[in-house]
Design an enzyme around this catalytic site. Structure first.
Site, PDB file in Angstrom:
ATOM      1  N   SER A   1       3.039  -2.300  10.393  1.00 22.20           N
ATOM      2  CA  SER A   1       4.497  -2.304  10.572  1.00 22.20           C
ATOM      3  C   SER A   1       5.156  -3.638  10.236  1.00 22.20           C
ATOM      4  O   SER A   1       6.130  -4.041  10.869  1.00 22.20           O
ATOM      5  CB  SER A   1       4.864  -1.849  12.000  1.00 22.20           C
ATOM      6  OG  SER A   1       4.387  -0.533  12.229  1.00 22.20           O
TER       7      SER A   1
ATOM      8  N   HIS B   1      -9.640   1.161   4.483  1.00 23.89           N
ATOM      9  CA  HIS B   1      -8.393   1.345   5.232  1.00 23.89           C
ATOM     10  C   HIS B   1      -8.665   2.282   6.406  1.00 23.89           C
ATOM     11  O   HIS B   1      -9.458   3.222   6.290  1.00 23.89           O
ATOM     12  CB  HIS B   1      -7.316   1.924   4.309  1.00 23.89           C
ATOM     13  CG  HIS B   1      -5.952   1.891   4.929  1.00 23.89           C
ATOM     14  ND1 HIS B   1      -5.549   2.815   5.863  1.00 23.89           N
ATOM     15  CD2 HIS B   1      -4.919   1.030   4.774  1.00 23.89           C
ATOM     16  CE1 HIS B   1      -4.312   2.521   6.244  1.00 23.89           C
ATOM     17  NE2 HIS B   1      -3.902   1.443   5.600  1.00 23.89           N
TER      18      HIS B   1
ATOM     19  N   ASN C   1       0.863  -1.184   0.000  1.00 23.31           N
ATOM     20  CA  ASN C   1       0.000   0.000   0.000  1.00 23.31           C
ATOM     21  C   ASN C   1       0.899   1.234   0.000  1.00 23.31           C
ATOM     22  O   ASN C   1       1.447   1.599   1.033  1.00 23.31           O
ATOM     23  CB  ASN C   1      -0.894  -0.019   1.253  1.00 23.31           C
ATOM     24  CG  ASN C   1      -1.766   1.225   1.344  1.00 23.31           C
ATOM     25  OD1 ASN C   1      -1.925   1.956   0.359  1.00 23.31           O
ATOM     26  ND2 ASN C   1      -2.327   1.467   2.507  1.00 23.31           N
ATOM     27  N   TRP C   2       1.037   1.824  -1.186  1.00 23.94           N
ATOM     28  CA  TRP C   2       1.940   2.977  -1.305  1.00 23.94           C
ATOM     29  C   TRP C   2       1.369   4.231  -0.645  1.00 23.94           C
ATOM     30  O   TRP C   2       2.086   5.196  -0.438  1.00 23.94           O
ATOM     31  CB  TRP C   2       2.222   3.272  -2.775  1.00 23.94           C
ATOM     32  CG  TRP C   2       3.107   2.273  -3.465  1.00 23.94           C
ATOM     33  CD1 TRP C   2       3.606   1.098  -2.952  1.00 23.94           C
ATOM     34  CD2 TRP C   2       3.603   2.361  -4.812  1.00 23.94           C
ATOM     35  NE1 TRP C   2       4.373   0.458  -3.887  1.00 23.94           N
ATOM     36  CE2 TRP C   2       4.395   1.206  -5.040  1.00 23.94           C
ATOM     37  CE3 TRP C   2       3.463   3.284  -5.843  1.00 23.94           C
ATOM     38  CZ2 TRP C   2       5.038   0.973  -6.263  1.00 23.94           C
ATOM     39  CZ3 TRP C   2       4.100   3.051  -7.064  1.00 23.94           C
ATOM     40  CH2 TRP C   2       4.876   1.909  -7.260  1.00 23.94           C
ATOM     41  N   LYS C   3       0.071   4.220  -0.370  1.00 24.10           N
ATOM     42  CA  LYS C   3      -0.613   5.415   0.166  1.00 24.10           C
ATOM     43  C   LYS C   3      -0.324   6.615  -0.751  1.00 24.10           C
ATOM     44  O   LYS C   3      -0.210   6.445  -1.959  1.00 24.10           O
ATOM     45  CB  LYS C   3      -0.184   5.684   1.605  1.00 24.10           C
ATOM     46  CG  LYS C   3      -0.247   4.442   2.485  1.00 24.10           C
ATOM     47  CD  LYS C   3      -0.121   4.760   3.943  1.00 24.10           C
ATOM     48  CE  LYS C   3       0.001   3.473   4.736  1.00 24.10           C
ATOM     49  NZ  LYS C   3      -0.149   3.640   6.157  1.00 24.10           N
TER      50      LYS C   3
ATOM     51  N   GLU D   1      -5.832  -4.994  10.426  1.00 19.37           N
ATOM     52  CA  GLU D   1      -4.809  -3.992  10.666  1.00 19.37           C
ATOM     53  C   GLU D   1      -5.116  -3.245  11.965  1.00 19.37           C
ATOM     54  O   GLU D   1      -5.910  -2.289  11.953  1.00 19.37           O
ATOM     55  CB  GLU D   1      -4.772  -2.990   9.514  1.00 19.37           C
ATOM     56  CG  GLU D   1      -4.500  -3.611   8.172  1.00 19.37           C
ATOM     57  CD  GLU D   1      -3.887  -2.609   7.211  1.00 19.37           C
ATOM     58  OE1 GLU D   1      -2.780  -2.867   6.747  1.00 19.37           O
ATOM     59  OE2 GLU D   1      -4.492  -1.555   6.974  1.00 19.37           O
TER      60      GLU D   1
ATOM     61  N   GLY E   1       1.965   2.184  10.739  1.00 21.20           N
ATOM     62  CA  GLY E   1       2.897   3.291  10.578  1.00 21.20           C
ATOM     63  C   GLY E   1       3.551   3.725  11.881  1.00 21.20           C
ATOM     64  O   GLY E   1       4.174   4.790  11.937  1.00 21.20           O
TER      65      GLY E   1
ATOM     66  N   GLU F   1      -7.116   4.663   7.608  1.00 18.71           N
ATOM     67  CA  GLU F   1      -6.897   6.094   7.339  1.00 18.71           C
ATOM     68  C   GLU F   1      -8.118   6.704   6.657  1.00 18.71           C
ATOM     69  O   GLU F   1      -8.468   7.854   6.901  1.00 18.71           O
ATOM     70  CB  GLU F   1      -5.622   6.274   6.491  1.00 18.71           C
ATOM     71  CG  GLU F   1      -4.379   6.009   7.317  1.00 18.71           C
ATOM     72  CD  GLU F   1      -3.192   5.476   6.527  1.00 18.71           C
ATOM     73  OE1 GLU F   1      -3.193   5.557   5.285  1.00 18.71           O
ATOM     74  OE2 GLU F   1      -2.262   4.959   7.180  1.00 18.71           O
TER      75      GLU F   1
HETATM   76  C1  PEP Z   1      -0.999   0.063   5.897  1.00 17.08           C
HETATM   77  O1  PEP Z   1      -0.951   1.170   5.403  1.00 17.08           O
HETATM   78  O2  PEP Z   1      -1.922  -0.674   5.588  1.00 17.08           O
HETATM   79  C2  PEP Z   1       0.039  -0.336   6.842  1.00 17.08           C
HETATM   80  C3  PEP Z   1      -0.081  -1.483   7.440  1.00 17.08           C
HETATM   81  O3  PEP Z   1       1.076   0.531   7.019  1.00 17.08           O
HETATM   82  P1  PEP Z   1       2.492   0.190   7.742  1.00 17.08           P
HETATM   83  O4  PEP Z   1       2.969  -1.107   7.157  1.00 17.08           O
HETATM   84  O5  PEP Z   1       3.367   1.344   7.419  1.00 17.08           O
HETATM   85  O6  PEP Z   1       2.207   0.064   9.208  1.00 17.08           O
END
Ligand code: PEP
Length: 253
Positions: free
Chosen positions: A215, A97, A9-11, A169, A175, A99
């Protein structure tokens, strides 16, 4: 048999040039993606077409959108519909997600509509769920996630739910560098599978891929992915570094 999946997931990261370079480094590396595995790149909307061209039908590798709108079409300036995604041959879309739930107030009901939109066009939703820290601190995570699944996915029938990928998640691990332990991940994934089994039956539940996100990096992917109910990961930060994401792909069962 359910697939083992590494999803990047590049966001809102990478210019087109940076993204092209990153993707090239990964697809031209020595990674082998077998038929029981999938590697998915959820890239920003402007790069969907070029990323798809770059993959050039490479076996078991796909491009994904990071979001879609819950309506089919109309006066929603700046939004992207599932029809548009399907028209450029996109086969996956991240839905819900944390976010988006937090910054764009996406509700479980809206997400149910997004899931339906995706499925109606043959796009696999990667449906995200997971609890905030306060819920975890009060040991309420199991009920919290069960409600998310119930309100966004349980209107589907047993055949259709198998077309959905679920990503657990925990918000406190996204993050933050704070990963759930492999035991915490397995505990929740087994709970999610039990909730799915209760609604749809054991066979259906066993066919659904449940990814862990929060993470994940090269150094912890092996341990997390080795858990019996963890079918790979949805990866943010570490997916922006080719060597890290390659290591993560290699950790898939
Ligand atoms: C994500 O954006 O879905 C995610 C898990 O981010 P990260 O791996 O940076 O925690």
């Amino acid at each position: 048999m359910r697939k083992q999946i590494a999803a990047a997931n590049w966001k809102m990261n990478n210019t087109q040039e940076e993204g092209t370079k990153l993707l090239n480094e990964i697809i031209n590396s020595d990674v082998q993606v077998n038929d029981n595995q999938r590697v998915i790149f959820a890239v920003p909307f402007p790069y969907l077409v070029s990323a798809n061209q770059q993959l050039n039908n490479r076996a078991n590798m796909f491009v994904s959108a990071q979001n879609c709108h819950n309506k089919t079409a109309g006066a929603y300036t700046g939004e992207v519909s599932v029809d548009m995604l399907a028209s450029i041959n996109i086969q996956y879309c991240v839905v819900g997600h944390s976010e988006r739930r937090e910054y764009f107030s996406e509700s479980n009901q809206q997400l149910a509509e997004k899931v339906d939109r995706c499925l109606s066009k043959g796009i696999t939703p990667i449906f995200c769920c997971g609890e905030p820290l306060t819920i975890r601190e009060n040991d309420g995570q199991n009920d919290y996630v069960a409600v998310q699944l119930n309100e966004s996915l349980f209107h589907l029938d047993g055949e259709t739910i198998q077309k959905v990928v679920i990503a657990y998640e925990p918000i406190w691990a996204i993050g933050t560098g704070k990963t759930a332990t492999a035991a915490q991940a397995q505990e929740m994934h087994s709970h999610i599978r039990a909730v799915l089994a209760n609604q749809f039956g054991d066979t259906v539940a066993a066919n659904i891929s449940i990814l862990y996100g929060g993470s994940v990096k090269g150094a912890n992917a092996n341990e997390i992915f080795s858990q019996p109910d963890v079918d790979g990961g949805l990866v943010g930060g570490a997916s922006l570094i080719a060597t890290e994401f390659i290591q993560i792909i290699k950790a898939l069962k």
